[in-house]
Design a protein around this motif. Structure first.
Motif, PDB file in Angstrom:
ATOM      1  N   ILE A  15      10.717 -23.953 -46.871  1.00  0.00           N
ATOM      2  CA  ILE A  15      10.262 -24.591 -45.276  1.00  0.00           C
ATOM      3  C   ILE A  15       9.131 -25.198 -45.485  1.00  0.00           C
ATOM      4  N   GLN A  19       7.410 -25.933 -40.571  1.00  0.00           N
ATOM      5  CA  GLN A  19       8.314 -25.339 -39.952  1.00  0.00           C
ATOM      6  C   GLN A  19       8.831 -23.472 -39.631  1.00  0.00           C
ATOM      7  N   GLU A  22       6.946 -22.663 -35.953  1.00  0.00           N
ATOM      8  CA  GLU A  22       7.622 -23.388 -35.152  1.00  0.00           C
ATOM      9  C   GLU A  22       9.078 -22.533 -35.206  1.00  0.00           C
ATOM     10  N   PHE A  43      16.402 -26.673 -40.252  1.00  0.00           N
ATOM     11  CA  PHE A  43      14.760 -26.490 -41.338  1.00  0.00           C
ATOM     12  C   PHE A  43      15.099 -25.746 -42.922  1.00  0.00           C
TER      13      PHE A  43
END
Length: 575
Positions: A15, A19, A22, A43
């Motif tokens: 990732i 990401q 988030e 993801f």
């Protein structure tokens, strides 16, 4: 802890930093594990996270569904701890216990288990969904764990209510209504009753039985036609639980000597969707308290598409032909809980058009159907099936549905309505289709009226379907298949299936039910036999000769399709 796992996944190139931020933000607002949030956001995939963790830490990755975990190992780690850390004990060897973990970097979990069990901990990695399934399988669902917690609270409540070692008992105990009403508002009581109601929906139950006995108190659910014991609440709280259900159903909690009927309507959130549920409540005084049965009326489960009920093609054609006739009587027979109401509702939905006036007399009205005039029976004020049916005939109906023909009066009016240009649909409690003819005559209806008014009789039963997720074929001696009704030539070619048992079907091997149908169309030759007073056996033989598929024949067809088991067919049908 979450950051360590996140940094590891970023370092592995699984990732990006953005990401991760988030996913951490979502974790902060919605809760849950970081891994599951990454998967939900799309993801990363569970398998990829498990693989990276396995490679980074040199820890084996396992698929828990491949293991059969010993009960002694399960008992080493309490269910609350397994839920809290999302872990699963897999094996014990000497002084070492192997634990499947979503995150093998979670040293707090390992230290806790080491301290709790006294064993060294050896971690292995497993996907979160795999661990959740294993927890549900070996410890019971998270909902069941919640129930257990409430039950413990209630046990404490019940224990504190013990006043003395000796008490004088009186058969006619005085009821303190205020005290009883107050006890129903106790948090554990409210919580437990709510959990019973919601758990029944999650398990796909059709009925809830709350039953008091001399020394214990139990709750059972009927799932796919079979009763399963779910829990045993403390006996001390029998009155509080009973009264809570009665208050919800708007019944009189001070009346404990007479049966009462009511209804509960609840709104709940299930799988993120708002769901409305109706429960039909029946209270019955028994020797040791009131037994309560709640029938779940789930509109989502009402199957109004006739093609999906389980009719064989030829039987379906006959049934459809009968309900599209402008007049005559169509009868659906079978024991309680055999799906008669569903078949009738499907029938009237099939013929429900703006040009048709459909009127129903039901006791009780189970589901509200748009465009159909439904009337609830009230015996206490004289509104019974016969009275309703008489009024219907002055309401310009095309189709009339009578919930049940119980007596001569109702049967007589229904027959006359069928002969004067109305289509009448109703139910009777008989074992098979041919037996219905003699039942009507025994009620006092003349043979010539039965022969001219009745156009079709459908007998039905519900049998359990084999679970699709754990279905496997089994070897059955051809002679055993011949004994239940297959031909000697056909028997060796039939493949028989059985459910192995899995989490989807609660290890029963069955999931859902399907109907078996015996559809007897009243042909000219059968009419003549009815007029001459033929016996049930003679009528059955002639109907089979004319192409009627019996209940056993319909069951054998379900076996050919691989949708049920021999046990189910033998349990519900006879040769």
């Amino acid at each position: 802890m979450a950051m360590k796992l996140g940094e590891l996944l970023v370092k592995a190139g699984l990732i990006t930093d953005g990401q991760l931020k988030e996913a951490l933000g979502r974790q902060k607002s919605d809760g849950g594990k970081l891994g599951s949030n990454l998967v939900t956001l799309g993801f990363a995939k569970e398998g990829e996270i498990t693989k990276v963790l396995s490679e980074q830490f040199g820890v084996p990755a396992v698929q828990l569904s491949d293991y059969e975990i010993d009960e002694t190992v399960i008992k080493l780690v309490p269910s609350e701890v397994a839920q809290k850390y999302m872990i699963m004990p897999v094996n014990r060897h000497g002084a070492t216990i192997t634990i499947a973990m979503v995150d093998p970097t979670n040293v707090f979990a390992m230290d806790d288990i080491k301290f709790m069990t006294g064993y060294n901990v050896e971690p292995v990695v497993a996907a979160e969904s795999s661990i959740k399934e294993a927890i549900d399988r070996y410890y019971g669902s998270s909902h069941a764990l919640e129930l257990k917690k409430v039950m413990e609270e209630m046990s404490d409540l019940g224990q504190s209510a013990e006043d003395a070692n000796l008490e004088v008992m009186d058969d006619e105990e005085d009821i303190d209504i205020q005290k009883l009403a107050a006890s129903t508002e106790e948090a554990p009581v409210v919580k437990l009753v709510n959990l019973i109601l919601t758990d029944s929906i999650k398990r796909g139950a059709s009925d809830i039985h709350i039953e008091p006995y001399e020394t214990d108190f139990r709750v059972r659910f009927r799932i796919d036609g079979v009763l399963y014991e779910i829990m045993n609440p403390p006996l001390k709280l029998r009155d509080a639980i009973t009264s809570r259900v009665k208050i919800m159903a708007k019944l009189d909690i001070s009346e404990k000597r007479l049966p009462q009927d009511g209804r509960i309507k609840i709104k709940m959130k299930l799988s993120g969707k708002n769901k409305e549920m109706d429960y039909r409540v029946s209270c019955l005084p028994t020797l040791f308290g009131e037994k309560i049965v709640l029938r779940l009326l789930d509109k989502d489960k009402l199957m109004l598409d006739m093609t999906k009920l389980g009719f064989e093609q030829e039987s379906f054609k006959k049934f459809e032909r009968a309900i599209f006739r402008p007049y005559g009587m169509v009868l659906v027979t079978g024991p309680t809980g055999s799906g008669k109401t569903n078949t009738l509702y499907s029938s009237i939905s099939r013929v429900n058009t703006p040009e048709t006036n459909i009127m129903t007399a039901e006791d009780p009205v189970e589901f509200n159907l748009h465009g159909i005039n439904q009337v609830q029976m009230k015996e206490s004020i004289g509104l019974n099936f016969a009275a309703a049916l008489r009024s219907f005939l002055r309401q310009d109906p095309n189709i009339v549905l009578v919930g049940e023909i119980r007596d001569f009066e109702t049967a007589e009016i229904a027959v006359k309505a069928a002969l004067t240009g109305h289509l009448v649909l109703s139910t009777l409690h008989t074992n098979d289709a041919p037996g219905t003819i003699n039942r009507l005559m025994n009620m006092g209806i003349e043979p010539f009226l039965v022969a001219t008014s009745v156009h079709l009789i459908c007998a039905q039963r519900l049998i359990r379907r084999v679970c699709k997720d754990c279905k496997e074929d089994i070897k059955v001696p051809p002679q055993a298949l011949v004994d239940i009704g297959f031909g000697e030539q056909e028997a060796p070619k039939i493949r028989i299936y059985k459910g192995r048992g899995c989490t989807t079907c609660n290890n029963t091997g069955y999931k859902g039910r399907v109907g078996v149908y015996e559809v007897m169309e009243i042909t000219e030759s059968l009419r003549e036999m009815i007029l001459t007073g033929a016996s049930t056996t003679e009528l059955k033989n002639k109907a089979v000769e004319d192409g009627m598929l019996t209940l056993r024949g319909s069951g054998l067809q379900k076996l050919r399709e691989g949708s049920t088991t021999i046990e189910e067919v033998v349990r519900e049908t006879v040769l």
